[in-house]
Design a protein around this motif. Structure first.
Motif, PDB file in Angstrom:
ATOM      1  N   ASN A 185      42.172  37.039  34.559  1.00  0.00           N
ATOM      2  CA  ASN A 185      42.572  37.962  33.397  1.00  0.00           C
ATOM      3  C   ASN A 185      43.367  37.066  32.296  1.00  0.00           C
ATOM      4  N   THR A 238      42.372  42.927  42.203  1.00  0.00           N
ATOM      5  CA  THR A 238      43.525  42.781  42.590  1.00  0.00           C
ATOM      6  C   THR A 238      44.384  43.879  43.730  1.00  0.00           C
ATOM      7  N   ALA A 248      47.860  44.811  37.378  1.00  0.00           N
ATOM      8  CA  ALA A 248      46.729  45.423  37.809  1.00  0.00           C
ATOM      9  C   ALA A 248      46.662  46.781  37.624  1.00  0.00           C
ATOM     10  N   ASP A 267      41.261  43.395  37.965  1.00  0.00           N
ATOM     11  CA  ASP A 267      42.275  44.348  38.495  1.00  0.00           C
ATOM     12  C   ASP A 267      42.143  45.164  39.557  1.00  0.00           C
ATOM     13  N   SER A 285      39.341  44.766  33.926  1.00  0.00           N
ATOM     14  CA  SER A 285      39.637  45.930  34.792  1.00  0.00           C
ATOM     15  C   SER A 285      39.002  45.623  36.168  1.00  0.00           C
ATOM     16  N   ALA A 291      42.224  51.109  37.798  1.00  0.00           N
ATOM     17  CA  ALA A 291      41.268  50.035  37.396  1.00  0.00           C
ATOM     18  C   ALA A 291      39.916  50.493  37.347  1.00  0.00           C
TER      19      ALA A 291
END
Length: 314
Positions: A114, A81, A268, A78, A75, A49
């Motif tokens: 997201n 995450t 992610a 992610d 991204s 990511a």
């Protein structure tokens, strides 16, 4: 007996009481599998990511396209995450009311960013393909950046309010949030179907050109991303609804053993991978700006990131 990790050193002969139990007991082989999985998942999700974030940020031709701004936003979420899994997956954490070693929903809310970003990205692709004149005139890069900022501000404003009000009111806000997500998911499903139909019929009638290919590629990427996101996230969403409405949903010991939460967090890793797979321009930028330098550095070279590779090349 659960393993415990202390996070503070000894001072004045006493060990301060600030230790966190690990997510599993290591009494069964499944415990080792779960713990290892979270380490591997986080270690894979973060660089993949983050490489998308770096590639888009360092490439002017990508930064100038609205669809890549949305990719950059998701991204970045992610990447965070992936980092959060090092805590949620390795330690005994349970989010909720009441929580145990929780993060006040700060870490799980990256997925909420997201959800909103994908919804706006779907509308972005719809107007770009079906209403190009309106899109080119009104949907500017600054507007898209503002929308991405709104996704973060709205999500964490709700989180802040939940953490400031009494638990009873926070539970009501959480229930309202679940209802809002139901509406968003329904709209996302409808938009996914709409974009698929557009990709099959509307673009098929256009004269072959590079612009047509770009539109087709962008629609294909967003459709695949949203389908994978819903497939991985909806089981957790349905389980939450069942628990709130019927009290018959599945419960888990913590976030690390929550199968539905694990599936949701897999986005992610899946989402940036689909980005790289579906966009040749992004794939080349990721290789040029990140991984080629990483491998060169491992061979004894020196890794340097330029703000804009294309400008440097010219």
């Amino acid at each position: 007996m659960r393993c415990v990790v202390s996070v503070l050193p000894r001072r004045t002969g006493m060990l301060l009481n600030a230790s966190f139990p690990l997510s599993v007991d290591f009494t069964k082989w499944e415990d080792y599998l779960i713990f290892t999985f979270h380490i591997l998942f986080a270690t894979c999700a973060v660089p993949i990511a983050a490489s998308v974030v770096v590639a888009i940020s360092c490439t002017r031709s990508l930064r100038g396209q609205n669809r890549f701004i949305f990719m950059l936003n998701t991204s970045a979420s992610d990447t965070l995450t992936g980092f959060s899994v090092y805590y949620l997956g390795l330690f005994d954490v349970q989010e909720g009311y009441p929580s145990r070693n929780g993060t006040y929903y700060i870490l799980p809310s990256f997925l909420g960013v997201n959800v909103l970003t994908f919804l706006f990205a779907q509308f972005d692709r719809y107007f770009a393909v079906c209403h190009p004149f309106f899109y080119n005139r009104h949907v500017t890069r600054a507007a898209v950046i503002g929308i991405c900022a709104f996704c973060w501000i709205y999500t964490y404003s709700i989180v802040a309010v939940q953490n400031l009000v009494p638990i009873s009111m926070a539970s009501q806000i959480n229930a309202f949030g679940v209802m809002t997500l139901q509406i968003i998911v329904f709209v996302k499903v409808l938009m996914t179907i709409k974009l698929y139909v557009i990709a099959r019929s509307h673009l098929g009638r256009e004269v072959p050109s590079s612009e047509r290919d770009n539109k087709k590629e962008s629609l294909r990427v967003i459709v695949f991303v949203v389908i994978s996101f819903l497939a991985l996230w909806c089981p957790s969403f349905i389980n939450i609804i069942l628990r709130q409405l019927t009290q018959k949903g599945m419960t888990f010991r913590n976030e690390a053993t929550n199968l539905f939460a694990i599936l949701a967090r897999l986005n992610a890793l899946v989402t940036p991978s689909v980005y790289i797979w579906g966009s040749p321009a992004l794939r080349q930028a990721v290789w040029r700006t990140v991984w080629r330098r990483v491998f060169s550095c491992r061979r004894g070279g020196r890794m340097v990131f330029h703000l804009d590779d294309e400008a440097a090349a010219s």
